[in-house]
Design an enzyme around this catalytic site. Structure first.
Site, PDB file in Angstrom:
ATOM      1  N   MET A  30      57.897   5.142  31.843  1.00 17.83           N
ATOM      2  CA  MET A  30      58.133   5.131  30.402  1.00 17.83           C
ATOM      3  C   MET A  30      56.991   5.853  29.675  1.00 17.83           C
ATOM      4  SD  MET A  30      60.094   1.615  29.556  1.00 17.83           S
ATOM      5  CE  MET A  30      58.672   0.539  29.512  1.00 17.83           C
ATOM      6  N   GLY A  36      47.713   4.175  37.301  1.00 13.40           N
ATOM      7  CA  GLY A  36      48.767   3.518  38.093  1.00 13.40           C
ATOM      8  C   GLY A  36      49.958   4.448  38.287  1.00 13.40           C
ATOM      9  N   HIS A  37      50.411   5.063  37.200  1.00 14.03           N
ATOM     10  CA  HIS A  37      51.516   6.023  37.300  1.00 14.03           C
ATOM     11  C   HIS A  37      51.122   7.189  38.214  1.00 14.03           C
ATOM     12  CE1 HIS A  37      52.274   4.418  33.055  1.00 14.03           C
ATOM     13  NE2 HIS A  37      53.384   4.123  33.685  1.00 14.03           N
ATOM     14  N   GLN A  61      66.564  -1.605  28.239  1.00 18.61           N
ATOM     15  CA  GLN A  61      65.805  -2.679  28.883  1.00 18.61           C
ATOM     16  C   GLN A  61      64.937  -3.464  27.898  1.00 18.61           C
ATOM     17  OE1 GLN A  61      63.857   0.273  31.532  1.00 18.61           O
ATOM     18  NE2 GLN A  61      62.003  -0.928  31.253  1.00 18.61           N
ATOM     19  N   GLY A 147      55.773   0.875  41.351  1.00 18.92           N
ATOM     20  CA  GLY A 147      54.545   0.096  41.449  1.00 18.92           C
ATOM     21  C   GLY A 147      54.822  -1.363  41.778  1.00 18.92           C
ATOM     22  N   GLN A 153      61.040  -5.930  39.526  1.00 18.13           N
ATOM     23  CA  GLN A 153      61.787  -4.690  39.284  1.00 18.13           C
ATOM     24  C   GLN A 153      62.028  -3.943  40.591  1.00 18.13           C
ATOM     25  OE1 GLN A 153      60.954  -1.888  35.919  1.00 18.13           O
ATOM     26  NE2 GLN A 153      59.868  -0.737  37.467  1.00 18.13           N
ATOM     27  N   SER A 185      48.109  -1.012  32.523  1.00 17.36           N
ATOM     28  CA  SER A 185      49.429  -1.094  31.899  1.00 17.36           C
ATOM     29  C   SER A 185      49.388  -0.288  30.614  1.00 17.36           C
ATOM     30  CB  SER A 185      49.761  -2.557  31.574  1.00 17.36           C
ATOM     31  OG  SER A 185      50.838  -2.629  30.660  1.00 17.36           O
ATOM     32  N   SER A 186      50.484   0.388  30.323  1.00 15.25           N
ATOM     33  CA  SER A 186      50.538   1.123  29.048  1.00 15.25           C
ATOM     34  C   SER A 186      50.324   0.166  27.891  1.00 15.25           C
ATOM     35  CB  SER A 186      51.893   1.817  28.892  1.00 15.25           C
ATOM     36  OG  SER A 186      52.150   2.637  30.011  1.00 15.25           O
TER      37      SER A 186
HETATM   38  P1  AMP Z   1      56.269   1.904  33.284  1.00 12.06           P
HETATM   39  O1  AMP Z   1      55.918   3.234  32.685  1.00 12.06           O
HETATM   40  O2  AMP Z   1      55.407   0.783  32.804  1.00 12.06           O
HETATM   41  O3  AMP Z   1      57.743   1.607  33.249  1.00 12.06           O
HETATM   42  O4  AMP Z   1      55.914   2.022  34.832  1.00 12.06           O
HETATM   43  C1  AMP Z   1      56.430   3.065  35.621  1.00 12.06           C
HETATM   44  C2  AMP Z   1      56.070   2.807  37.061  1.00 12.06           C
HETATM   45  O5  AMP Z   1      54.666   2.714  37.201  1.00 12.06           O
HETATM   46  C3  AMP Z   1      56.657   1.490  37.592  1.00 12.06           C
HETATM   47  O6  AMP Z   1      57.116   1.692  38.928  1.00 12.06           O
HETATM   48  C4  AMP Z   1      55.459   0.578  37.542  1.00 12.06           C
HETATM   49  O7  AMP Z   1      55.522  -0.478  38.479  1.00 12.06           O
HETATM   50  C5  AMP Z   1      54.339   1.539  37.888  1.00 12.06           C
HETATM   51  N1  AMP Z   1      53.050   0.993  37.434  1.00 12.06           N
HETATM   52  C6  AMP Z   1      52.757   0.524  36.196  1.00 12.06           C
HETATM   53  N2  AMP Z   1      51.497   0.045  36.163  1.00 12.06           N
HETATM   54  C7  AMP Z   1      50.997   0.199  37.410  1.00 12.06           C
HETATM   55  C8  AMP Z   1      49.737  -0.099  38.024  1.00 12.06           C
HETATM   56  N3  AMP Z   1      48.735  -0.664  37.339  1.00 12.06           N
HETATM   57  N4  AMP Z   1      49.576   0.214  39.324  1.00 12.06           N
HETATM   58  C9  AMP Z   1      50.581   0.785  40.026  1.00 12.06           C
HETATM   59  N5  AMP Z   1      51.775   1.100  39.517  1.00 12.06           N
HETATM   60  C10 AMP Z   1      51.986   0.819  38.223  1.00 12.06           C
END
Ligand code: AMP
Length: 283
Positions: A30, A36-37, A61, A147, A153, A185-186
């Site tokens: 997103m 992390g991404h 969502q 992640g 999820q 986290s974003s």
């Molecule tokens: P999001 O943009 O929050 O929907 O996350 C997109 C992907 O990045 C999802 O598969 C998350 O699980 C993964 N993700 C988010 N935060 C982390 C993190 N701190 N470490 C590893 N993967 C992450």
């Protein structure tokens, strides 16, 4: 790096890469990218020849009371980070490209979607699986990286891929954390300095549980209580749930073994954070 918001242009890129015999890796996000991404991008690059990333804040969502309208966005920064890490195609659709008028079909997840996150965010996982299904059809990846941070999820995505016989591999990447333990986290951008200090309670509580487990504690109930006790030391936190569960369907367990998940969600101010740990796997 290619970039498009158009489904037809994405399909063209996919067809060209496939035509060259390339394995395609996919990282759905997103946006408001962090390390992390980017770890997911690294994992995709290790396993594929061409990597597509999507950035789409998926309205399906989010509940009306969720943070859809204030979800953080910074496309120029995301573009630079994605390109710098080796993303080959960035797909940035708007909501009308993903859900044209009249688009009503939804994926119905299994029962594992009803507990934990699903209990507090009804309909959330149907929205997640619907967008992931669409993106998988568009990108046709050989491998898709998710992640562990969002463990329920990825558990449900795995189940969908298995149940619908999708020919692709799902890779789960361990959670990337700040040096003090806070999971990236974003949504961390919402946290004031005070909130952030409170938010540390999530990873502290999980680490405590892991330490107790390594020390011989096997009772899920007592581990859950220990997590709750640690969280109580952070008065700014309000826990939504504390799960001690198995990794296949995220069903609660009574005895915690190696691989048992301890997952939690807690609110600090108006921000909701989630985190989890796999017992015996990480500190
Ligand atoms: P999001 O943009 O929050 O929907 O996350 C997109 C992907 O990045 C999802 O598969 C998350 O699980 C993964 N993700 C988010 N935060 C982390 C993190 N701190 N470490 C590893 N993967 C992450």
């Amino acid at each position: 790096m290619e970039e498009t918001g158009e489904v037809t242009a994405l399909r063209r890129w996919v067809a060209e890469e496939r035509g060259r015999g390339k394995r395609i890796g996919f990282v759905p996000t997103m946006g408001y990218l962090h390390e992390g991404h980017l770890a997911l991008v690294d994992a995709a690059r290790e396993r594929a020849d061409a990597v597509a990333m999507s950035i789409f804040v998926n309205p399906l969502q989010f509940a009306p009371t969720d943070d859809l309208s204030r979800y953080p966005r910074d496309l120029p920064r995301d573009r630079a980070l994605a390109a710098g890490r080796g993303v080959d195609c960035l797909f940035v659709p708007d909501a009308s490209a993903m859900y044209p008028a009249g688009s009503e079909t939804r994926v119905v997840p299994g029962a594992a979607a009803d507990r934990w996150e699903g209990e507090f965010r009804p309909g959330h996982f149907s929205g997640v699986l619907t967008v992931v299904a669409k993106l998988f059809h568009l990108v046709q990846p050989d491998v898709a990286c998710f992640g562990r941070k969002d463990i329920q999820q990825v558990t449900l995505v795995r189940a969908m891929v298995r149940d619908l016989d999708w020919p692709l591999e799902i890779v789960v990447v361990p959670t990337i954390r700040e040096s003090d333990g806070l999971a990236l986290s974003s949504r961390n951008v919402y946290l004031s300095a005070e909130d952030r200090a409170q938010a540390l309670g999530l990873s502290r509580a999980l680490r405590d549980a892991d330490r107790r487990w390594r020390g011989g504690e096997r009772s899920a109930e007592r581990l859950e209580r220990a997590v709750r006790d640690t969280l109580r030391m952070y008065p700014g936190l309000t826990a939504d749930y504390i799960a001690v569960c198995e990794p296949t369907a995220m069903a609660p367990v009574t005895d915690a073994v190696a691989g048992t998940i301890v997952a939690l969600a807690a609110r600090v101010g108006s921000t909701r954070l989630i985190d989890n740990i796999v017992l015996g796997e990480e500190a």
